[in-house]
Scaffold this active site. Structure first.
Site, PDB file in Angstrom:
ATOM      1  N   GLY A   1      -1.897   6.697   3.984  1.00 30.48           N
ATOM      2  CA  GLY A   1      -0.839   6.406   3.743  1.00 30.48           C
ATOM      3  C   GLY A   1      -0.247   6.605   5.632  1.00 30.48           C
ATOM      4  N   THR A   2      -1.408   8.020   6.453  1.00 34.08           N
ATOM      5  CA  THR A   2      -0.655   8.522   7.183  1.00 34.08           C
ATOM      6  C   THR A   2      -1.520   6.983   8.306  1.00 34.08           C
ATOM      7  OG1 THR A   2      -0.868  10.103   6.371  1.00 34.08           O
ATOM      8  CG2 THR A   2      -1.842  10.398   9.000  1.00 34.08           C
TER       9      THR A   2
ATOM     10  N   ASN B   1      10.165  11.960   0.655  1.00 33.74           N
ATOM     11  CA  ASN B   1       9.158  12.644   0.106  1.00 33.74           C
ATOM     12  C   ASN B   1       9.955  13.507  -0.668  1.00 33.74           C
ATOM     13  OD1 ASN B   1       8.308  12.691   3.043  1.00 33.74           O
ATOM     14  ND2 ASN B   1       7.345  13.936   2.217  1.00 33.74           N
TER      15      ASN B   1
ATOM     16  N   GLN C   1       5.867   6.555  -1.256  1.00 37.10           N
ATOM     17  CA  GLN C   1       6.482   7.393  -2.493  1.00 37.10           C
ATOM     18  C   GLN C   1       7.728   5.976  -3.395  1.00 37.10           C
ATOM     19  OE1 GLN C   1       6.598   9.884  -3.251  1.00 37.10           O
ATOM     20  NE2 GLN C   1       5.459  11.446  -1.653  1.00 37.10           N
TER      21      GLN C   1
ATOM     22  N   SER D   1       0.379   4.411   0.152  1.00 34.36           N
ATOM     23  CA  SER D   1      -1.332   5.124  -0.284  1.00 34.36           C
ATOM     24  C   SER D   1      -1.564   5.168  -1.711  1.00 34.36           C
ATOM     25  CB  SER D   1      -0.818   6.108   0.607  1.00 34.36           C
ATOM     26  OG  SER D   1      -1.756   7.446   0.417  1.00 34.36           O
TER      27      SER D   1
ATOM     28  N   HIS E   1      -3.460   8.009  -3.084  1.00 37.79           N
ATOM     29  CA  HIS E   1      -2.976   8.892  -4.147  1.00 37.79           C
ATOM     30  C   HIS E   1      -1.954   9.127  -4.571  1.00 37.79           C
ATOM     31  CE1 HIS E   1      -1.436  11.791  -1.593  1.00 37.79           C
ATOM     32  NE2 HIS E   1      -1.808  11.273  -0.962  1.00 37.79           N
TER      33      HIS E   1
ATOM     34  N   THR F   1     -16.707   1.532   8.381  1.00 37.67           N
ATOM     35  CA  THR F   1     -17.558   0.450   6.902  1.00 37.67           C
ATOM     36  C   THR F   1     -16.337   1.348   6.095  1.00 37.67           C
ATOM     37  OG1 THR F   1     -19.524   1.119   7.784  1.00 37.67           O
ATOM     38  CG2 THR F   1     -19.583   0.867   5.145  1.00 37.67           C
TER      39      THR F   1
ATOM     40  N   CYS G   1       3.985  23.558   5.492  1.00 43.15           N
ATOM     41  CA  CYS G   1       3.171  24.883   5.514  1.00 43.15           C
ATOM     42  C   CYS G   1       2.033  24.760   6.489  1.00 43.15           C
ATOM     43  CB  CYS G   1       1.814  25.289   4.605  1.00 43.15           C
ATOM     44  SG  CYS G   1       1.348  27.176   4.323  1.00 43.15           S
TER      45      CYS G   1
END
Ligand code: PLP
Length: 373
Positions: A69-70, A150, A178, A194, A196, A232, A316
């Site tokens: 997503g980034t 998020n 999200q 994204s 995950h 790839t 963090c």
């Protein structure tokens, strides 16, 4: 029994999606090769692209796969900035509560000659359309506002914000990490997703690019993804992403998540916790709160020991929690912005488990308050 209440950070890989990936983890399959192995890989990538396009209702050719997503959000912002040939459009507006994958593009955008302004958020982290309206003008190239936050789970008025950007001739990007796929809003020109966060594998994402939108690639090389993102393709990851997205497009666990979230929230609110979002639309699995006087780092370490995996939602760095930029943007003090706690439920949420988790959270907070931890 451990309670994993951090689904907004990542979700476990769906066993069926893992099964779908397995045949692609072994073979010598480069989707750019002309031989039969390569053509089989290409067919798998194409069908993953078709599945993601169907999930959101766009054209096959409007999906570009990325590594996350980034990367999708980076491509949306930096790619639009690079492709812009109109010197009169030199401003970019980003929501103050965006994920760092958007906010941390700012220095690079400034080096490319853009003025970047933050659109202020309200007390509950939403970008109010009136605030965007005040900043919009015919010098704005792009507006970027996330579909749901998020940290807090607060949902923005994406359709209205996208329409406002369009009316001043600006492009609109929304970060749908999200909300994809169940609560996805199809609006604007560029949308990041994204895998995950929806029970697919990590390390894969996608950018919707509305046909005709001018955007330059940021990753250059072998011409993959129709010259928009070289590298790839990770066939297994794309197959897993498409499988999980398709599964959750057809199975909405919103009511189970909402019931568990509400049960936990009700207990915590009775014991001195304060909810960050009290009004308006919110993601069904999210509960964000503060326990005044207890910083989240201390709380999260104790919760982990007690068997509850939660988060502050904030970044963090160097091993200690920064005050949340989202809570600061909502008007909280730096001390309060270090007290944020996020509990986020997933598809297997139950009220019974949520109540058990609530008991553990309350116990940890009371022990910290009594100085026993
Ligand atoms: N945008 C939002 C709203 C997120 O919650 C996240 C992940 O936490 C991202 C972007 C980044 O996505 P990825 O982890 O796939 O890079």
């Amino acid at each position: 029994m451990r309670h994993y209440l951090d689904h907004a950070a990542t979700t476990p890989l769906l066993p069926e999606s893992r099964e779908a990936m397995l045949p692609w983890l072994g073979p010598e399959a480069n989707a750019s090769s002309l031989h039969s192995e390569g053509r089989a890989a290409r067919a798998a990538v194409d069908s993953a692209r078709q599945a993601i396009a169907e999930c959101i209702g766009c054209l096959f050719g409007e999906i570009v796969f990325t590594s996350s997503g980034t990367e999708a959000a980076n491509l949306a912002l930096i790619g639009s900035a690079l492709a812009n040939s109109n010197p009169g459009r030199n401003r970019i507006l980003v929501g103050a509560t965006e994920h760092h994958c958007v906010l941390h593009c700012t220095p690079l955008l400034q080096r490319l000659g853009y003025l970047v302004d933050e659109v202020p958020a309200d007390r509950e982290s939403r970008i109010v359309p009136g605030a965007l309206c005040k900043l919009l003008g015919d010098d704005v190239l792009l507006v970027s506002v996330m579909q749901a936050n998020n940290e807090t789970g607060a949902v923005n008025e994406t359709r209205e914000l996208a329409a406002m950007a369009a009316s001043s001739g600006a492009l609109f990007h929304s970060d749908a990490v999200q909300t994809f796929p169940q609560r996805f809003v199809f609006a604007g020109d560029l949308v990041s997703m994204s895998s995950h966060k929806t029970y697919g594998p990590a390390g894969v994402g996608a950018l919707y690019i509305r046909a005709g939108t001018k955007i330059s690639p940021v990753s250059l090389g072998g011409g993959q993804e129709r010259d928009m993102r070289a590298g790839t393709e990770n066939v297994a990851a794309l197959v897993g992403f498409a499988h999980a997205a398709n599964h959750f497009r057809n199975n909405d666990f919103g009511s189970e998540m909402r019931a568990a979230r509400d049960a936990l929230a009700a207990e915590l609110l009775l014991h001195g916790f304060e909810a960050t979002v009290r009004h308006g639309p919110i993601l069904p699995g999210h509960f964000h709160c503060r326990c005044p006087g207890i910083d989240s780092e201390r709380m999260l370490i104790r919760l982990d020991r007690a068997g509850v995996s939660a988060s502050s939602g904030a970044a963090c760095s160097s091993g200690s929690l920064e005050p949340s930029h989202v809570l600061l943007a909502c008007g909280y003090t730096p001390k309060e912005a270090r007290e944020g706690l996020r509990f986020s439920f997933g598809k297997d949420a139950t009220v019974e488990a949520a109540l058990d988790a609530a008991r553990l959270v309350i116990d940890v907070a009371e022990r910290i308050k009594r100085g026993r931890h």
